[in-house]
Design a protein around this motif. Structure first.
Motif, PDB file in Angstrom:
ATOM      1  N   ASP A 224      14.856   2.749  -6.707  1.00 36.87           N
ATOM      2  CA  ASP A 224      15.510   2.689  -8.007  1.00 36.87           C
ATOM      3  C   ASP A 224      15.787   1.223  -8.352  1.00 36.87           C
ATOM      4  O   ASP A 224      15.150   0.331  -7.821  1.00 36.87           O
ATOM      5  CB  ASP A 224      16.786   3.542  -8.015  1.00 36.87           C
ATOM      6  N   GLU A 225      16.744   0.990  -9.204  1.00 38.84           N
ATOM      7  CA  GLU A 225      17.049  -0.365  -9.672  1.00 38.84           C
ATOM      8  C   GLU A 225      17.855  -1.175  -8.661  1.00 38.84           C
ATOM      9  O   GLU A 225      18.008  -2.383  -8.818  1.00 38.84           O
ATOM     10  CB  GLU A 225      17.830  -0.288 -10.990  1.00 38.84           C
ATOM     11  N   ASN A 226      18.385  -0.531  -7.636  1.00 38.63           N
ATOM     12  CA  ASN A 226      19.234  -1.212  -6.669  1.00 38.63           C
ATOM     13  C   ASN A 226      18.368  -2.012  -5.684  1.00 38.63           C
ATOM     14  O   ASN A 226      17.756  -1.454  -4.773  1.00 38.63           O
ATOM     15  CB  ASN A 226      20.093  -0.185  -5.925  1.00 38.63           C
ATOM     16  N   LEU A 227      18.343  -3.321  -5.878  1.00 43.06           N
ATOM     17  CA  LEU A 227      17.504  -4.180  -5.038  1.00 43.06           C
ATOM     18  C   LEU A 227      17.996  -4.241  -3.595  1.00 43.06           C
ATOM     19  O   LEU A 227      17.185  -4.378  -2.678  1.00 43.06           O
ATOM     20  CB  LEU A 227      17.421  -5.585  -5.635  1.00 43.06           C
TER      21      LEU A 227
ATOM     22  N   ILE B 194       0.839  -1.204   0.000  1.00 38.40           N
ATOM     23  CA  ILE B 194       0.000   0.000   0.000  1.00 38.40           C
ATOM     24  C   ILE B 194       0.875   1.256   0.000  1.00 38.40           C
ATOM     25  O   ILE B 194       0.610   2.204  -0.735  1.00 38.40           O
ATOM     26  CB  ILE B 194      -0.977  -0.017   1.195  1.00 38.40           C
ATOM     27  N   GLY B 195       1.922   1.257   0.812  1.00 40.10           N
ATOM     28  CA  GLY B 195       2.806   2.415   0.856  1.00 40.10           C
ATOM     29  C   GLY B 195       3.453   2.700  -0.488  1.00 40.10           C
ATOM     30  O   GLY B 195       3.443   3.834  -0.967  1.00 40.10           O
ATOM     31  N   VAL B 196       4.011   1.666  -1.109  1.00 39.11           N
ATOM     32  CA  VAL B 196       4.703   1.837  -2.386  1.00 39.11           C
ATOM     33  C   VAL B 196       3.712   2.158  -3.504  1.00 39.11           C
ATOM     34  O   VAL B 196       3.929   3.061  -4.309  1.00 39.11           O
ATOM     35  CB  VAL B 196       5.541   0.584  -2.739  1.00 39.11           C
TER      36      VAL B 196
ATOM     37  N   THR C 231      10.530  -6.655  -2.472  1.00 38.95           N
ATOM     38  CA  THR C 231      11.714  -6.112  -3.142  1.00 38.95           C
ATOM     39  C   THR C 231      11.766  -6.555  -4.603  1.00 38.95           C
ATOM     40  O   THR C 231      11.978  -5.747  -5.506  1.00 38.95           O
ATOM     41  CB  THR C 231      13.001  -6.553  -2.413  1.00 38.95           C
ATOM     42  N   LEU C 232      11.541  -7.849  -4.821  1.00 35.50           N
ATOM     43  CA  LEU C 232      11.609  -8.382  -6.180  1.00 35.50           C
ATOM     44  C   LEU C 232      10.453  -7.897  -7.058  1.00 35.50           C
ATOM     45  O   LEU C 232      10.576  -7.848  -8.279  1.00 35.50           O
ATOM     46  CB  LEU C 232      11.649  -9.913  -6.143  1.00 35.50           C
ATOM     47  N   ALA C 233       9.348  -7.507  -6.426  1.00 35.85           N
ATOM     48  CA  ALA C 233       8.176  -7.030  -7.175  1.00 35.85           C
ATOM     49  C   ALA C 233       8.074  -5.507  -7.208  1.00 35.85           C
ATOM     50  O   ALA C 233       7.067  -4.959  -7.659  1.00 35.85           O
ATOM     51  CB  ALA C 233       6.910  -7.616  -6.561  1.00 35.85           C
TER      52      ALA C 233
END
Length: 183
Positions: free
Chosen positions: A115-118, A51-53, A170-172
């Motif tokens: 960003d792109e940094n997992l 929800i936050g993201v 993180t992965l999603a």
């Protein structure tokens, strides 16, 4: 001028509808228990991060506040309700700190830039989630006494499952962020 007023009303209705959908999603996530050792896992903390993201911090806070309000009013939205009580009595029980921690977690998850940094994303989501446990353990300690093993009771059994949920988020993250454009 009438167009602007109508547009604002339409936008408000849209946000209320999204917040309601988010609170329903959170309620459903509290009821689905996934067998996990040593305690069953719900997906609530994952949904709080989601929800936050996806909604951003403002709509995220509104959504979590609505969810908490629904539970305080007596709707069986919390995990363990109605079996273990409802309303303000349940809310002020052992899980209150965790529920209040949802507010900080959704705010942080919505406020952070991803960003792109997992690795950084995993850290940010872990940091946001840590407030759920921090507030939860603080409340639990005050409720049952600091002489009890608060970390062992209030956090340790959930950490492995929590890391798994944070890893999934993180992965999603790219897919979840795409929803913010719709909201």
């Amino acid at each position: 001028m009438e167009f602007v007023k109508s547009f604002k009303q339409t936008k408000l209705i849209k946000y209320l509808f999204i917040a309601l959908l988010g609170s329903i999603l959170l309620a459903v996530s509290s009821k689905i228990k996934i067998p996990f050792y040593p305690v069953p896992m719900t997906m609530q903390t994952f949904v709080v991060l989601f929800i936050g993201v996806a909604f951003g911090w403002k709509l995220g806070l509104a959504t979590i506040s609505l969810y908490l309000f629904e539970g305080i009013l007596g709707l069986p939205v919390f995990s363990g309700t109605p079996e273990k009580g409802i309303g303000i009595v349940y809310f002020t029980g052992p899980t209150m700190g965790y529920l209040v921690g949802f507010i900080i977690a959704v705010y942080l998850a919505g406020k952070f830039k991803y960003d792109e940094n997992l690795f950084k994303t995993f850290f940010k989501l872990s940091f946001a989630t840590s407030f759920i446990y921090l507030f939860g353990m603080l409340w639990l300690g005050n409720l049952i006494g600091w002489d009890k093993p608060i970390f062992k009771l209030g956090a340790q059994p959930f950490l492995l499952a929590e890391l798994l949920k944070i890893l999934i988020a993180t992965l999603a993250i790219k897919q979840i962020k795409k929803l913010r454009k719709i909201v």
